[in-house]
Design an enzyme around this catalytic site. Sequence first.
Site, PDB file in Angstrom:
ATOM      1  N   GLU A 149      -3.399  -6.309  15.694  1.00 18.19           N
ATOM      2  CA  GLU A 149      -2.021  -6.322  16.180  1.00 18.19           C
ATOM      3  C   GLU A 149      -2.005  -5.930  17.659  1.00 18.19           C
ATOM      4  OE1 GLU A 149       0.722  -6.639  14.061  1.00 18.19           O
ATOM      5  OE2 GLU A 149      -0.483  -6.833  12.241  1.00 18.19           O
ATOM      6  N   LYS A 168       0.819  -1.216   0.000  1.00 15.49           N
ATOM      7  CA  LYS A 168       0.000   0.000   0.000  1.00 15.49           C
ATOM      8  C   LYS A 168       0.856   1.271   0.000  1.00 15.49           C
ATOM      9  CE  LYS A 168      -2.166  -1.546   3.664  1.00 15.49           C
ATOM     10  NZ  LYS A 168      -2.200  -2.990   3.770  1.00 15.49           N
ATOM     11  N   GLY A 226      -5.549 -11.472   4.238  1.00 15.67           N
ATOM     12  CA  GLY A 226      -5.192 -12.888   4.174  1.00 15.67           C
ATOM     13  C   GLY A 226      -4.186 -13.165   3.086  1.00 15.67           C
ATOM     14  N   VAL A 237      -6.039  -2.803  -2.162  1.00 18.10           N
ATOM     15  CA  VAL A 237      -7.345  -2.382  -1.647  1.00 18.10           C
ATOM     16  C   VAL A 237      -8.228  -3.623  -1.564  1.00 18.10           C
ATOM     17  CG1 VAL A 237      -9.351  -0.879  -1.991  1.00 18.10           C
ATOM     18  CG2 VAL A 237      -7.092  -0.138  -2.777  1.00 18.10           C
ATOM     19  N   ASP A 274      -4.497   2.888   7.943  1.00 16.82           N
ATOM     20  CA  ASP A 274      -4.580   1.880   6.884  1.00 16.82           C
ATOM     21  C   ASP A 274      -5.692   2.248   5.890  1.00 16.82           C
ATOM     22  OD1 ASP A 274      -4.071  -1.023   5.903  1.00 16.82           O
ATOM     23  OD2 ASP A 274      -6.224  -0.978   6.274  1.00 16.82           O
ATOM     24  N   LYS A 293      -5.562   3.326   1.752  1.00 12.00           N
ATOM     25  CA  LYS A 293      -6.378   2.744   0.676  1.00 12.00           C
ATOM     26  C   LYS A 293      -7.207   3.826  -0.023  1.00 12.00           C
ATOM     27  CE  LYS A 293      -6.409  -1.686   3.036  1.00 12.00           C
ATOM     28  NZ  LYS A 293      -7.006  -2.440   4.141  1.00 12.00           N
ATOM     29  N   GLU A 318      -3.961  -4.716  -7.468  1.00 13.84           N
ATOM     30  CA  GLU A 318      -5.237  -5.235  -6.948  1.00 13.84           C
ATOM     31  C   GLU A 318      -5.207  -5.531  -5.456  1.00 13.84           C
ATOM     32  OE1 GLU A 318      -8.558  -5.219  -7.090  1.00 13.84           O
ATOM     33  OE2 GLU A 318      -8.411  -6.006  -9.115  1.00 13.84           O
ATOM     34  N   GLY A 378      -6.556 -12.932  16.860  1.00 13.98           N
ATOM     35  CA  GLY A 378      -5.424 -12.734  15.951  1.00 13.98           C
ATOM     36  C   GLY A 378      -5.747 -11.800  14.786  1.00 13.98           C
TER      37      GLY A 378
HETATM   38  N1  LIG Z   1      -0.363 -10.740   4.351  1.00 19.27           N
HETATM   39  C1  LIG Z   1      -1.503 -10.179   3.932  1.00 19.27           C
HETATM   40  O1  LIG Z   1      -2.606 -10.642   4.246  1.00 19.27           O
HETATM   41  C2  LIG Z   1      -1.491  -8.959   3.033  1.00 19.27           C
HETATM   42  C3  LIG Z   1      -2.669  -8.517   2.433  1.00 19.27           C
HETATM   43  C4  LIG Z   1      -2.624  -7.414   1.546  1.00 19.27           C
HETATM   44  C5  LIG Z   1      -1.437  -6.755   1.349  1.00 19.27           C
HETATM   45  N2  LIG Z   1      -0.304  -7.194   1.991  1.00 19.27           N
HETATM   46  C6  LIG Z   1       0.911  -6.445   1.744  1.00 19.27           C
HETATM   47  O2  LIG Z   1       1.831  -7.250   1.003  1.00 19.27           O
HETATM   48  C7  LIG Z   1       3.168  -6.932   1.396  1.00 19.27           C
HETATM   49  C8  LIG Z   1       3.854  -8.214   1.841  1.00 19.27           C
HETATM   50  O3  LIG Z   1       3.142  -8.733   2.937  1.00 19.27           O
HETATM   51  P1  LIG Z   1       3.615 -10.074   3.686  1.00 19.27           P
HETATM   52  O4  LIG Z   1       2.506 -10.429   4.611  1.00 19.27           O
HETATM   53  O5  LIG Z   1       4.105 -11.047   2.704  1.00 19.27           O
HETATM   54  O6  LIG Z   1       4.862  -9.503   4.544  1.00 19.27           O
HETATM   55  P2  LIG Z   1       6.028 -10.356   5.217  1.00 19.27           P
HETATM   56  O7  LIG Z   1       5.603 -11.761   5.471  1.00 19.27           O
HETATM   57  O8  LIG Z   1       6.530  -9.529   6.355  1.00 19.27           O
HETATM   58  O9  LIG Z   1       7.162 -10.420   4.087  1.00 19.27           O
HETATM   59  C9  LIG Z   1       7.851  -9.287   3.663  1.00 19.27           C
HETATM   60  C10 LIG Z   1       8.987  -9.726   2.791  1.00 19.27           C
HETATM   61  O10 LIG Z   1       9.603  -8.553   2.270  1.00 19.27           O
HETATM   62  C11 LIG Z   1      11.003  -8.662   2.518  1.00 19.27           C
HETATM   63  N3  LIG Z   1      11.621  -7.354   2.622  1.00 19.27           N
HETATM   64  C12 LIG Z   1      11.536  -6.440   3.629  1.00 19.27           C
HETATM   65  N4  LIG Z   1      12.318  -5.385   3.366  1.00 19.27           N
HETATM   66  C13 LIG Z   1      12.927  -5.640   2.189  1.00 19.27           C
HETATM   67  C14 LIG Z   1      13.879  -4.952   1.413  1.00 19.27           C
HETATM   68  N5  LIG Z   1      14.391  -3.757   1.791  1.00 19.27           N
HETATM   69  N6  LIG Z   1      14.276  -5.515   0.243  1.00 19.27           N
HETATM   70  C15 LIG Z   1      13.812  -6.719  -0.167  1.00 19.27           C
HETATM   71  N7  LIG Z   1      12.913  -7.427   0.548  1.00 19.27           N
HETATM   72  C16 LIG Z   1      12.490  -6.889   1.709  1.00 19.27           C
HETATM   73  C17 LIG Z   1      11.123  -9.456   3.804  1.00 19.27           C
HETATM   74  O11 LIG Z   1      12.431  -9.951   3.948  1.00 19.27           O
HETATM   75  P3  LIG Z   1      12.960 -10.539   5.363  1.00 19.27           P
HETATM   76  O12 LIG Z   1      12.142 -11.782   5.615  1.00 19.27           O
HETATM   77  O13 LIG Z   1      14.391 -10.825   5.124  1.00 19.27           O
HETATM   78  O14 LIG Z   1      12.714  -9.481   6.395  1.00 19.27           O
HETATM   79  C18 LIG Z   1      10.076 -10.518   3.530  1.00 19.27           C
HETATM   80  O15 LIG Z   1      10.597 -11.513   2.690  1.00 19.27           O
HETATM   81  C19 LIG Z   1       3.044  -5.887   2.510  1.00 19.27           C
HETATM   82  O16 LIG Z   1       3.216  -4.605   1.948  1.00 19.27           O
HETATM   83  C20 LIG Z   1       1.636  -6.053   3.021  1.00 19.27           C
HETATM   84  O17 LIG Z   1       1.112  -4.867   3.551  1.00 19.27           O
HETATM   85  C21 LIG Z   1      -0.285  -8.275   2.799  1.00 19.27           C
END
Ligand SMILES: NC(=O)c1ccc[n+]([C@@H]2O[C@H](COP(=O)([O-])OP(=O)(O)OC[C@H]3O[C@@H](n4cnc5c(N)ncnc54)[C@H](OP(=O)(O)O)[C@@H]3O)[C@@H](O)[C@H]2O)c1
Length: 360
Positions: free
Chosen positions: A212, A128, A341, A155, A223, A227, A152, A209
């Site tokens: 946070e 985002k 999710g 949001v 947040d 969006k 996509e 859960g």
């Molecule tokens: N999970 C959800 O339900 C969800 C839903 C919608 C949107 N999103 C968005 O999608 C994105 C990813 O979410 P996630 O849940 O997958 O997060 P996550 O599990 O915390 O994974 C983040 C990843 O990005 C890497 N990273 C962090 N800083 C970096 C950098 N400077 N260069 C390269 N890689 C880097 C991390 O590496 P390390 O492991 O080495 O720290 C990790 O591999 C976020 O922006 C989140 O807001 C997530």
Amino acid sequence: MKQLRLALLGFGTVGQWLAETLHTQQAWLQQEFNVVVTLISVATAHNGLIYRDDGLDIPTLLDLVATRQPLNAHPRVTHWTNVLEGLQATGGDILAEATGATLRNGEPGLSYIRTALAQGMHVVTSSKGPMALAGLDLLSLARAQSVQLRMESTVMSGTPVLSTIREGMAGTRIRAIRGILNGTVNYILSTMAMGHDYAEGLAEAQAQGYAEADPSDDVEGDDTVAKTLILAAAVFGRALTPEQVVRHGITTLSREQMQQADALGKRIKHVASLRLLSMDGTEVSRETADSGIVPTLLEARVEPIAFPLSDPLARIDGLLNAIVIQTDTPQQVTVIGPGAGRFQAGQGMLADLIAIAKSQ
Ligand SMILES: NC(=O)c1ccc[n+]([C@@H]2O[C@H](COP(=O)([O-])OP(=O)(O)OC[C@H]3O[C@@H](n4cnc5c(N)ncnc54)[C@H](OP(=O)(O)O)[C@@H]3O)[C@@H](O)[C@H]2O)c1
């Protein structure tokens, strides 16, 4: 058969889901969409970027992560400790950006997306931050480079809101949008609607859960503001700053206010709204706004609103999200679905990838 070389930055919850799905659904993607996606690079904060010209082996990558080994233990890879330098050196057709970019400055995603677009790569992102803070700039850069930038998952996660607007509603003129865009907040309000106070609603969301330990990004509205800014850029072509969004969180809502609304046959929801107004505050059509004859502004608000039960948003409960889209033709479209999710976010990125593949 179309060949797409994919760079994946961020290999956490969302990135791993996407990679795993691209691997397990490979044959079906080829058959259904005539596309072969080759994952050529992967990066994380701790591992830097690894690259292999003929493609990385996804099961090996997932195994390395599961066993806490460094990604450069993958056979025959080139390794960069500086991810941006690695991306510049190795490129690809598409960047899938799924780092945990912050809402404060949009980094690291913002620099990665800018770099990829500047070198002529398509981009899909689930972050985002970059889209909220620089969405219009990035979309203009993509247009100038004749590539696509799709978002996509930013949001309502993977629930198809932006593609519904962009593709499904192509040709309509959207004049207003309002939506419930944060599942955690909606869960707390749904709990409060059953007679609990804010502290109890938050405690319940944390116990499940859904919230946070520090819930401020959700309950103070940050947040949802992010969006809202993405929708302003992607749907209305307007760049707003966070300060231009009128914002009220839910922390001061009382049990009594919820009960009063209930007695009036209403439900209080935390809602993002965007609408086009003339300078004297009256609503204007999108056609008028687009003509530029009358100066207009895009009003952006994030706040609790009491809705009569006849409103589609009044009945959206728990973790569900919903968005109501109003067009100049007196027509209203409502999209309802999950707003969070790993599956949903990854699915949004996959849908964006397929959309790009189909357009090649
Ligand atoms: N999970 C959800 O339900 C969800 C839903 C919608 C949107 N999103 C968005 O999608 C994105 C990813 O979410 P996630 O849940 O997958 O997060 P996550 O599990 O915390 O994974 C983040 C990843 O990005 C890497 N990273 C962090 N800083 C970096 C950098 N400077 N260069 C390269 N890689 C880097 C991390 O590496 P390390 O492991 O080495 O720290 C990790 O591999 C976020 O922006 C989140 O807001 C997530």
